[in-house]
Design an enzyme around this catalytic site. Sequence first.
Site, PDB file in Angstrom:
ATOM      1  N   HIS A 473       0.827  -1.210   0.000  1.00  0.00           N
ATOM      2  CA  HIS A 473       0.000   0.000   0.000  1.00  0.00           C
ATOM      3  C   HIS A 473       0.864   1.263   0.000  1.00  0.00           C
ATOM      4  O   HIS A 473       0.472   2.301   0.517  1.00  0.00           O
ATOM      5  CB  HIS A 473      -0.946  -0.011   1.211  1.00  0.00           C
ATOM      6  CG  HIS A 473      -1.931  -1.152   1.184  1.00  0.00           C
ATOM      7  ND1 HIS A 473      -2.767  -1.455   2.218  1.00  0.00           N
ATOM      8  CD2 HIS A 473      -2.210  -2.067   0.209  1.00  0.00           C
ATOM      9  CE1 HIS A 473      -3.521  -2.510   1.905  1.00  0.00           C
ATOM     10  NE2 HIS A 473      -3.184  -2.905   0.692  1.00  0.00           N
TER      11      HIS A 473
HETATM   12  C1  LIG Z   1       0.398  -7.263  -4.837  1.00  0.00           C
HETATM   13  C2  LIG Z   1      -0.511  -6.147  -4.426  1.00  0.00           C
HETATM   14  C3  LIG Z   1      -1.642  -6.419  -3.656  1.00  0.00           C
HETATM   15  C4  LIG Z   1      -2.487  -5.392  -3.270  1.00  0.00           C
HETATM   16  N1  LIG Z   1      -3.672  -5.683  -2.672  1.00  0.00           N
HETATM   17  C5  LIG Z   1      -4.595  -4.690  -2.502  1.00  0.00           C
HETATM   18  C6  LIG Z   1      -5.909  -4.987  -2.085  1.00  0.00           C
HETATM   19  O1  LIG Z   1      -6.311  -6.144  -1.923  1.00  0.00           O
HETATM   20  N2  LIG Z   1      -6.770  -3.941  -1.881  1.00  0.00           N
HETATM   21  C7  LIG Z   1      -6.396  -2.645  -2.087  1.00  0.00           C
HETATM   22  O2  LIG Z   1      -7.200  -1.745  -1.875  1.00  0.00           O
HETATM   23  N3  LIG Z   1      -5.151  -2.354  -2.501  1.00  0.00           N
HETATM   24  C8  LIG Z   1      -4.258  -3.338  -2.746  1.00  0.00           C
HETATM   25  N4  LIG Z   1      -3.023  -3.033  -3.230  1.00  0.00           N
HETATM   26  C9  LIG Z   1      -2.677  -1.618  -3.434  1.00  0.00           C
HETATM   27  C10 LIG Z   1      -3.309  -1.010  -4.659  1.00  0.00           C
HETATM   28  O3  LIG Z   1      -3.454  -1.988  -5.663  1.00  0.00           O
HETATM   29  C11 LIG Z   1      -2.439   0.154  -5.150  1.00  0.00           C
HETATM   30  O4  LIG Z   1      -2.270   1.080  -4.094  1.00  0.00           O
HETATM   31  C12 LIG Z   1      -3.065   0.890  -6.306  1.00  0.00           C
HETATM   32  O5  LIG Z   1      -3.453  -0.031  -7.298  1.00  0.00           O
HETATM   33  C13 LIG Z   1      -2.095   1.909  -6.898  1.00  0.00           C
HETATM   34  O6  LIG Z   1      -2.767   2.649  -7.886  1.00  0.00           O
HETATM   35  P1  LIG Z   1      -2.013   3.753  -8.762  1.00  0.00           P
HETATM   36  O7  LIG Z   1      -3.021   4.288  -9.726  1.00  0.00           O
HETATM   37  O8  LIG Z   1      -1.334   4.709  -7.853  1.00  0.00           O
HETATM   38  O9  LIG Z   1      -0.873   2.960  -9.532  1.00  0.00           O
HETATM   39  P2  LIG Z   1      -0.961   1.683 -10.498  1.00  0.00           P
HETATM   40  O10 LIG Z   1      -2.291   1.034 -10.439  1.00  0.00           O
HETATM   41  O11 LIG Z   1       0.218   0.855 -10.190  1.00  0.00           O
HETATM   42  O12 LIG Z   1      -0.851   2.307 -11.948  1.00  0.00           O
HETATM   43  C14 LIG Z   1       0.311   2.847 -12.510  1.00  0.00           C
HETATM   44  C15 LIG Z   1       0.344   2.490 -13.987  1.00  0.00           C
HETATM   45  O13 LIG Z   1       1.290   3.310 -14.663  1.00  0.00           O
HETATM   46  C16 LIG Z   1       2.043   2.521 -15.551  1.00  0.00           C
HETATM   47  N5  LIG Z   1       3.319   3.217 -15.759  1.00  0.00           N
HETATM   48  C17 LIG Z   1       4.293   3.447 -14.845  1.00  0.00           C
HETATM   49  N6  LIG Z   1       5.310   4.119 -15.397  1.00  0.00           N
HETATM   50  C18 LIG Z   1       4.983   4.350 -16.697  1.00  0.00           C
HETATM   51  C19 LIG Z   1       5.628   4.993 -17.778  1.00  0.00           C
HETATM   52  N7  LIG Z   1       6.824   5.569 -17.635  1.00  0.00           N
HETATM   53  N8  LIG Z   1       5.010   5.022 -18.989  1.00  0.00           N
HETATM   54  C20 LIG Z   1       3.787   4.440 -19.154  1.00  0.00           C
HETATM   55  N9  LIG Z   1       3.134   3.818 -18.150  1.00  0.00           N
HETATM   56  C21 LIG Z   1       3.715   3.772 -16.930  1.00  0.00           C
HETATM   57  C22 LIG Z   1       2.156   1.181 -14.862  1.00  0.00           C
HETATM   58  O14 LIG Z   1       2.470   0.150 -15.753  1.00  0.00           O
HETATM   59  C23 LIG Z   1       0.766   1.048 -14.234  1.00  0.00           C
HETATM   60  O15 LIG Z   1      -0.160   0.446 -15.116  1.00  0.00           O
HETATM   61  C24 LIG Z   1      -2.165  -4.045  -3.623  1.00  0.00           C
HETATM   62  C25 LIG Z   1      -1.044  -3.774  -4.387  1.00  0.00           C
HETATM   63  C26 LIG Z   1      -0.223  -4.804  -4.828  1.00  0.00           C
HETATM   64  C27 LIG Z   1       0.953  -4.470  -5.676  1.00  0.00           C
END
Ligand SMILES: Cc1cc2nc3c(=O)[nH]c(=O)nc-3n(C[C@H](O)[C@H](O)[C@H](O)COP(=O)(O)OP(=O)(O)OC[C@H]3O[C@@H](n4cnc5c(N)ncnc54)[C@H](O)[C@@H]3O)c2cc1C
Length: 535
Positions: A473
């Site tokens: 997280h």
């Molecule tokens: C293994 C795991 C289990 C988890 N379990 C839970 C759960 O059960 N419940 C819950 O609420 N949360 C959970 N979390 C946490 C939650 O999933 C994350 O906090 C959340 O998804 C993050 O969202 P975000 O939009 O910040 O980033 P992300 O969803 O990671 O999105 C970022 C995106 O940007 C892309 N990207 C990055 N750099 C570039 C670039 N230079 N060019 C183009 N694209 C790029 C990546 O490929 C990715 O698709 C979990 C996380 C993980 C990893």
Amino acid sequence: MHYYPSAIALLDMELLTVFLFMFANLGFSFPTEPQPQGNREWHMTSDVTEIAGKSYDYIVVGGGTSGCPLAATLSEKFSVLLVERGGSPYGNPSVTDKRYYGFPLIQTDKYTSVAQTFVSEDGVSNVRGRVLGGSTAINGGLYSRASEEFISEAGWDKELVKEAYEWVESKVVFPPVFLSPWQSVAEFSLLEAGILPYNGFSLEHIKGTKVSGSIYDGFGRRHTSADLLDAANPKNLTVLLNATVKSIIFHHKAIRNKTRAHGIRFMQSNGSLDETYEAYIRKPKNSTSRGNVILSAGALGSPQILLLSGIGPKEHLRKLNIPVVLDLKEVGQGMQDNPCIAIFLDTMPQNRLPDPPQVAGIADDFKIVVEAAIIPISTNATRVNIAAKVAFPSSKGTLELSNTDPRVNPIVKFNYLASESDMEECIKMSQLLSRIAKSKSIAFFLGTSRQSKLMSTQDLKQFCRENVRTIYHYHGGCSVGSVVNRQYHVQGIKGLRVVDGSTFSKSPGTNPMATLLMLGRYEGIKILREREAKP
Ligand SMILES: Cc1cc2nc3c(=O)[nH]c(=O)nc-3n(C[C@H](O)[C@H](O)[C@H](O)COP(=O)(O)OP(=O)(O)OC[C@H]3O[C@@H](n4cnc5c(N)ncnc54)[C@H](O)[C@@H]3O)c2cc1C
Ligand SMILES: *[C@@H]1O[C@H](CO)[C@@H](O)[C@H](O)[C@H]1NC(C)=O
Ligand SMILES: *[C@@H]1O[C@H](CO)[C@@H](O)[C@H](O)[C@H]1NC(C)=O
Ligand SMILES: *[C@@H]1O[C@H](CO)[C@@H](O)[C@H](O)[C@H]1NC(C)=O
Ligand SMILES: *[C@@H]1O[C@H](CO)[C@@H](O)[C@H](O)[C@H]1NC(C)=O
Ligand SMILES: *[C@@H]1O[C@H](CO)[C@@H](O)[C@H](O)[C@H]1NC(C)=O
Ligand SMILES: *[C@@H]1O[C@H](CO)[C@@H](O)[C@H](O)[C@H]1NC(C)=O
């Protein structure tokens, strides 16, 4: 401490719960046959030359948790390019099929796997999504809304937050049809350990033990944030996959001393670093207001792209020969990860089916959250696991570039348990886990009871230091109030925003996914309203 009288009484209650879950509708309607995962009327391409040189009203970088709902919403009125470094989640069973929950985490490689591993400077291994859908394609899928307190502290409009949560929930969130045997047992063990009251099914962040929502549906299929793109105006959304954004293109107006984000530079994710392409923000003919580049690349990705683009602490940028566009010291600061302790309850690996978390224990006045799962440790073996996290850590760390390749992980340090209060909470949480692990329900489930020796505070401190890990997280790096303002604009730059987990200066306490999905929708609507107000 309240203990239930006996495991038998608990089991009776549990059967009733299971019964209720099977027959109560809980306000959701269950489809009678699997719904298609993604109609995909929108245009999806991996051909960088098709996009090169084109202009869009909005460019969203990162097709993850926040990026997909944001792009879908903006496309209602504007043309949108969504750029994702990974491939498509559709047709990949290790993403979509619950029976393979956890598999992406054990099937990783450096450049192409849907989960990208990284090891923080603390020595803790961690992972982030690298696929359309982002981390919702690899996570536990447990969906839980943030507390009202968190929402008002963020300064968000309560009504709109509610609408945005509901929008997300109507598309990708499901109540359990029934609890798996292990989730039922885990629920019981939490009650036995005194995590009360029992709240039944709830999406709210409330004290006690509850059954939460999930992005897995009743057919065991995961609905990633990419499914939210089906709500887009398909004619105005282009999704570019397998393309990694290297940096933002700026225009500087000397007379007004204003720097504006004008577009992006990107490369094929499998291509060569010096073969780059560009896409731009369109300048509407009869309007003064213009679209934005919006970073939704996650807590590692978004600060990394800002740094690669010359926005960050100038000493650090100079070390890497990156021309300084804006000396913004706070980029990469405030990195946090909730310290987690996880224990295997079984004595050895078995071949139970993987089982994502569905039940949550919210204990110690919201300061500890406990969840249980069965996780694969190889393609044919799983372990029964229980994990707890410190919900509101105070320790913070930093993020820096290791080099100028956007595909390589930046260097991150979270400083787990550096503060006294985080350590105190970790000790409490270890004691709580130990009580849960010794519960009658778990002994009944595993057929063995757990012996554990009483540990002194000193021993527990040592135990925490040695066993602290991540529950994934992590957040921060582009915090609201330092890197971005409350409208998510990067301070000092025109036409550039960040909308994702990197903007959290504080953990939502509960699991963050629900709130990051909500935030994408919420900010999308905010932007549409803003543009409507000044045509
Ligand atoms: C293994 C795991 C289990 C988890 N379990 C839970 C759960 O059960 N419940 C819950 O609420 N949360 C959970 N979390 C946490 C939650 O999933 C994350 O906090 C959340 O998804 C993050 O969202 P975000 O939009 O910040 O980033 P992300 O969803 O990671 O999105 C970022 C995106 O940007 C892309 N990207 C990055 N750099 C570039 C670039 N230079 N060019 C183009 N694209 C790029 C990546 O490929 C990715 O698709 C979990 C996380 C993980 C990893
Ligand atoms: C790289 O990816 C592109 C599209 O993403 C694909 O067309 C191309 O064949 C790949 N090249 C190599 C060398 O794998
Ligand atoms: C797409 O967005 C543009 C604004 O850039 C708008 O003028 C146009 O009507 C939209 N097209 C469709 C098909 O909705
Ligand atoms: C995109 O990249 C992924 C991961 O490398 C690969 O499996 C997929 O085939 C690529 N897609 C295209 C269209 O090249
Ligand atoms: C232009 O703006 C930057 C950043 O806001 C500031 O540091 C600089 O002094 C300004 N330059 C002039 C000429 O005003
Ligand atoms: C621009 O103005 C023309 C003429 O007034 C109008 O027809 C057109 O719809 C406007 N375009 C946009 C994008 O507002
Ligand atoms: C998994 O497969 C390996 C090798 O085939 C075998 O040794 C092991 O016992 C299996 N594990 C389980 C839990 O079935």
